[in-house]
Design a protein around this motif. Structure first.
Motif, mmCIF file in Angstrom:
data_model
loop_
_atom_site.group_PDB
_atom_site.id
_atom_site.type_symbol
_atom_site.label_atom_id
_atom_site.label_comp_id
_atom_site.label_asym_id
_atom_site.label_seq_id
_atom_site.Cartn_x
_atom_site.Cartn_y
_atom_site.Cartn_z
ATOM 1 N N HIS A 154 19.128 -16.202 -1.833
ATOM 2 C CA HIS A 154 20.361 -16.963 -2.072
ATOM 3 C C HIS A 154 21.277 -16.875 -0.849
ATOM 4 O O HIS A 154 21.677 -17.884 -0.301
ATOM 5 C CB HIS A 154 21.054 -16.424 -3.330
ATOM 6 C CG HIS A 154 22.108 -17.338 -3.879
ATOM 7 N ND1 HIS A 154 22.909 -16.965 -4.913
ATOM 8 C CD2 HIS A 154 22.481 -18.592 -3.539
ATOM 9 C CE1 HIS A 154 23.745 -17.969 -5.191
ATOM 10 N NE2 HIS A 154 23.498 -18.961 -4.368
ATOM 11 N N ALA B 64 20.763 -22.694 -3.793
ATOM 12 C CA ALA B 64 19.920 -22.192 -4.883
ATOM 13 C C ALA B 64 19.780 -23.208 -6.021
ATOM 14 O O ALA B 64 18.695 -23.391 -6.567
ATOM 15 C CB ALA B 64 20.487 -20.881 -5.413
ATOM 16 N N LEU C 70 14.633 -15.664 -7.260
ATOM 17 C CA LEU C 70 15.853 -15.714 -6.453
ATOM 18 C C LEU C 70 16.364 -14.322 -6.083
ATOM 19 O O LEU C 70 16.667 -13.508 -6.955
ATOM 20 C CB LEU C 70 16.922 -16.484 -7.241
ATOM 21 C CG LEU C 70 18.232 -16.806 -6.527
ATOM 22 C CD1 LEU C 70 17.993 -17.674 -5.282
ATOM 23 C CD2 LEU C 70 19.184 -17.532 -7.478
#
Ligand SMILES: *Cc1c(COP(=O)(O)O)cnc(C)c1O
Length: 353
Positions: free
Chosen positions: A132, A143, A159
């Motif tokens: 991110h 994102a 993520l």
């Protein structure tokens, strides 16, 4: 020593005090209650949706990174990288036999959703991975856009939330993220040693591989969801993390984002006046300020000179090695008073350089 690195970050007194509590067992009902309280706070911060697993693994952020990859049943995976931490995900995916395709973007620029859409059209992937906020370059990646593309392509979305969770707006549901993790010592300003993770219900179905005993998410769930024994957890770190999570939620993510952005804007202005140049070309990450030093000043020598003045900051890593100063604005790092002290030390260091 004034700690202004992009992790670890200074810890507030309330968090420090939690470390002084008497020791208890890792299966003590009171400790299991603390774990449940940690989970409640993590659910609020990650927002992973119904049926998710949330836990704090006993290790640093990199363990959070590896645990997700070690559990994925099969590849191929698409790794998006524009810096050192994206490269680390690619390295781990290779070690875990996940057939990674690595899509590289220029350091200092964000990942380009157009290129990602093309890659997803060319081949079917089991998972797409993104950092991110890339700490090595100070760039915030899109994102939400990448998450939407991954969902459209039927892939899971992995993520790295290490520089964002707890400081910037975050919701796995809204971003379409299936697995996210952070490290306790970054935006949460707790001591290092815990890696908060969240695994969506969908990811739990696909995370059936068990490459490794320690990071095995089924064993992690046995402890965190059913209070069973997996390994001896760092109980005092759990106490400290709970205090840090409460402090973050009491202040609120919006207020924390505002605090980081205000210090970032003011500090960058001060640095530009002194001849520094911003490293990111676009989409700067509000929690890590990355700058090139003035012409004729060597970055790593400046880091050492600042240390001699009582201020710890970081130099470059990966693509920025030897080229930049990296200043942490995560959690307790984002304080104007501390950076006022930094600027005085900087002026002394530059006068000597
Ligand atoms: C710090 C960091 C990590 C993990 O690092 P640890 O040193 O293992 O805690 C992962 N990703 C990003 C973006 C980071 O900044």
């Amino acid at each position: 020593m004034l700690l202004l690195t992009p992790g670890p970050t200074p810890i507030p007194e309330r968090v420090q005090k939690a470390l002084l509590r008497p020791m208890r067992g890792h299966l003590d009902p009171e400790v299991l209650g603390v774990n449940r309280a940690i989970q409640e706070r993590l659910l609020a911060l990650f927002d992973p949706g119904e049926g998710a697993l949330v836990a704090a693994l006993a290790g640093s952020g990199s363990l959070g990174m590896e645990a997700g990859l070690a559990a994925l049943d099969r590849g191929p995976v698409l790794i998006l990288t524009n810096g050192a931490f994206g490269d680390r995900i690619a390295e781990m995916a290779l070690l875990h036999g996940l057939e990674p395709t690595v899509l590289e973007f220029p350091p200092g620029e964000p990942v380009d959703p157009g290129a990602v859409a093309q890659a997803l059209k060319a081949r079917r992937y089991r998972l797409v991975a993104l950092v991110h906020g890339e700490t090595s370059t100070g760039v915030l990646n899109p994102a939400r856009e990448i998450g939407a593309l991954a969902k459209e392509a039927g892939a899971l979305f992995f993520l790295d939330a290490v520089t964002t969770l707890g400081m910037l707006p975050f919701s796995m549901r809204e971003m379409g993220a299936d697995y996210a993790f952070t490290g306790s010592q970054k935006c949460l300003s707790a001591p290092p040693g815990l890696a908060p993770i969240a695994v969506s219900r969908e990811a739990r179905r696909a995370f059936t591989a068990r490459r490794g005993w320690y990071p095995d998410l089924e064993r992690v769930a046995e402890h965190w969801e059913r209070g069973g024994y997996h390994h001896t957890t760092p109980v005092l770190l759990h106490y400290a993390l709970l205090e840090a999570l409460d402090l973050a939620l009491e202040e609120g993510v919006e207020a924390r984002e505002r605090r980081a952005r205000e210090v970032y804007a003011w500090l960058l202005e001060e640095l530009l006046v002194r001849g520094f140049r911003p490293y990111p070309k676009a989409s700067p990450l509000p929690t890590v300020l990355v700058v090139r030093p003035p012409e004729g000043v060597e970055a790593d020598r400046l880091v050492k000179a600042l240390y001699a003045e009582g201020v710890a900051v970081a130099g470059g890593i990966g693509p920025t090695r030897g080229q930049v100063l990296r200043l942490g604005l995560m959690g307790e790092g984002a304080r104007k008073e501390a950076y006022g002290f930094f600027l005085k030390a900087l002026d002394r260091a530059l006068a000597l350089a």
